[in-house]
Design a protein around this motif. Structure first.
Motif, PDB file in Angstrom:
ATOM      1  N   SER A   1       0.840  -1.197   0.000  1.00  0.00           N
ATOM      2  CA  SER A   1       0.000   0.000   0.000  1.00  0.00           C
ATOM      3  C   SER A   1       0.873   1.245   0.000  1.00  0.00           C
TER       4      SER A   1
ATOM      5  N   ASP B   1      -0.805   3.972   1.317  1.00  0.00           N
ATOM      6  CA  ASP B   1      -1.660   4.739   2.200  1.00  0.00           C
ATOM      7  C   ASP B   1      -1.087   4.766   3.618  1.00  0.00           C
ATOM      8  N   GLU B   2      -0.846   5.971   4.129  1.00  0.00           N
ATOM      9  CA  GLU B   2      -0.200   6.110   5.436  1.00  0.00           C
ATOM     10  C   GLU B   2      -1.017   5.468   6.549  1.00  0.00           C
TER      11      GLU B   2
ATOM     12  N   ARG C   1      -3.089   2.942   6.456  1.00  0.00           N
ATOM     13  CA  ARG C   1      -2.978   1.475   6.411  1.00  0.00           C
ATOM     14  C   ARG C   1      -1.609   1.024   6.917  1.00  0.00           C
TER      15      ARG C   1
ATOM     16  N   THR D   1       7.081   6.493   0.202  1.00  0.00           N
ATOM     17  CA  THR D   1       5.880   6.653  -0.625  1.00  0.00           C
ATOM     18  C   THR D   1       5.853   7.977  -1.371  1.00  0.00           C
TER      19      THR D   1
ATOM     20  N   GLY E   1       2.735   9.570  -0.317  1.00  0.00           N
ATOM     21  CA  GLY E   1       1.533   8.894  -0.800  1.00  0.00           C
ATOM     22  C   GLY E   1       1.457   8.652  -2.281  1.00  0.00           C
TER      23      GLY E   1
ATOM     24  N   THR F   1       3.507   3.165  -4.141  1.00  0.00           N
ATOM     25  CA  THR F   1       3.126   1.984  -3.380  1.00  0.00           C
ATOM     26  C   THR F   1       4.382   1.302  -2.848  1.00  0.00           C
TER      27      THR F   1
END
Length: 315
Positions: free
Chosen positions: A140, A142-143, A145, A187, A190, A193
């Motif tokens: 992922s 997404d921070e 997650r 990331t 963001g 991935t």
């Protein structure tokens, strides 16, 4: 046979440990014609894939180890086998190279590993197809997650999906110190991935490279043991390579994945295993041939060229 190696510049080879060099030596000793070219040497004109290819003569000297003839623009379909041995980064240039090689296959070339199979098996992401053999893993960018994963598992590893040689790998402890900074860095706030995995304490015993040739495991792995407080065992990161027999669990993983990956066109695979867990599936240019042969006496390069000869002979 005429065997062409798509590789990085020959002048950069460290012959005392380079697996592509070991392949070339073995092929030449059998009387095969050895050729080399780089990805930049390929071209497609009017739908035909060619490359500026040099015939290579081995000198037997580990330093001044080859003589290269003048490059000749050659249809890649003329070779009995093309071995894809270019190192990552697996960027778009690498992808374009696989497109060219895939087109060359349609014009008669036999390429190992199969270009589409290399493209379809990101060396980090591929393990998600075999989750029964992995430690807890999250992919992922997404921070939230990633933070939840760390909170659940405590001690974790974070790494980019396109790295090699241990580059960009971070360990975050149970206290979560620097987690935000590492997530932001890997990331790109963001945009990218990444992969998070539960930390495997058995890394202190080594990150084992298990070579699988045409679906069958080499019976010795090279355990790359971290040194000087490192969390990474990669040889490129200073790890110590120690050859050792495969464990029962190593065989279980290799025997389960080997036939599946071979059927997909992956003649040579390097499985990375820490303790009892699969961590990577290396398909671009798996290494450790020479270290295993030197320490354990198993003829890895000979076994691989046997497989190339057999695969090239299939009509």
């Amino acid at each position: 046979m005429k065997i062409a190696f798509l590789a990085d510049p020959l002048s950069t080879f460290k012959t005392y440990k380079d697996s592509t060099y070991a392949m070339m030596v073995e092929a030449a000793q059998r009387g095969h014609e050895v050729y080399a070219f780089q990805q930049k040497d390929m071209a497609v004109a009017q739908g035909v894939v060619t490359a500026r290819v040099q015939r290579i003569t081995m000198t037997g000297d580990s330093h001044d180890w080859y003589r290269a003839a003048d490059p000749v623009d050659t249809n890649l379909g003329e070779f009995d086998a093309i071995l894809q041995r270019k190192d990552p980064p697996f960027d778009m240039e690498y992808v374009y190279g696989t497109y060219m090689l895939e087109l060359a296959e349609k014009q008669g070339a036999k390429v190992f590993n199969k270009p589409s199979a290399i493209r379809d098996h990101n060396e980090k992401m591929a393990i998600t197809q075999f989750s029964e053999f992995t430690s807890p893993t999250l992919v992922s960018g997404d921070e939230a997650r990633l933070r939840a994963f760390q909170k659940q598992h405590g001690d974790i590893i974070l790494k980019p999906l396109d790295g090699m040689g241990g580059a960009g790998i971070f360990r975050i402890g149970a206290d979560g110190m620097n987690l935000g900074s590492v997530i932001e860095t890997l990331t790109g706030n963001g945009k990218y991935t990444i992969m998070a995995q539960k930390y495997i304490p058995d890394i202190v015993k080594g990150d084992k490279r298990i070579l699988v040739i045409n679906g069958k495991p080499v019976p010795f792995s090279l355990a790359r043991i971290p040194q000087n407080g490192e969390v990474r065992g990669n040889l490129a990161a200073g790890g110590l390579g120690v050859a050792q027999p495969l464990t029962e669990r190593d065989f279980e993983i290799a025997n389960a994945l080997g036939p599946i990956l071979a059927a997909r066109g992956l003649l040579l695979v390097g499985l990375d295993v820490i303790g009892d867990f699969l961590t990577e599936v290396n398909v671009t240019s798996p290494t450790c041939f020479q270290e295993i042969t030197q320490q354990a006496g198993f003829p890895v390069a000979a076994t691989f060229i046997d497989a190339v000869e057999a695969a090239a002979a299939v009509k």
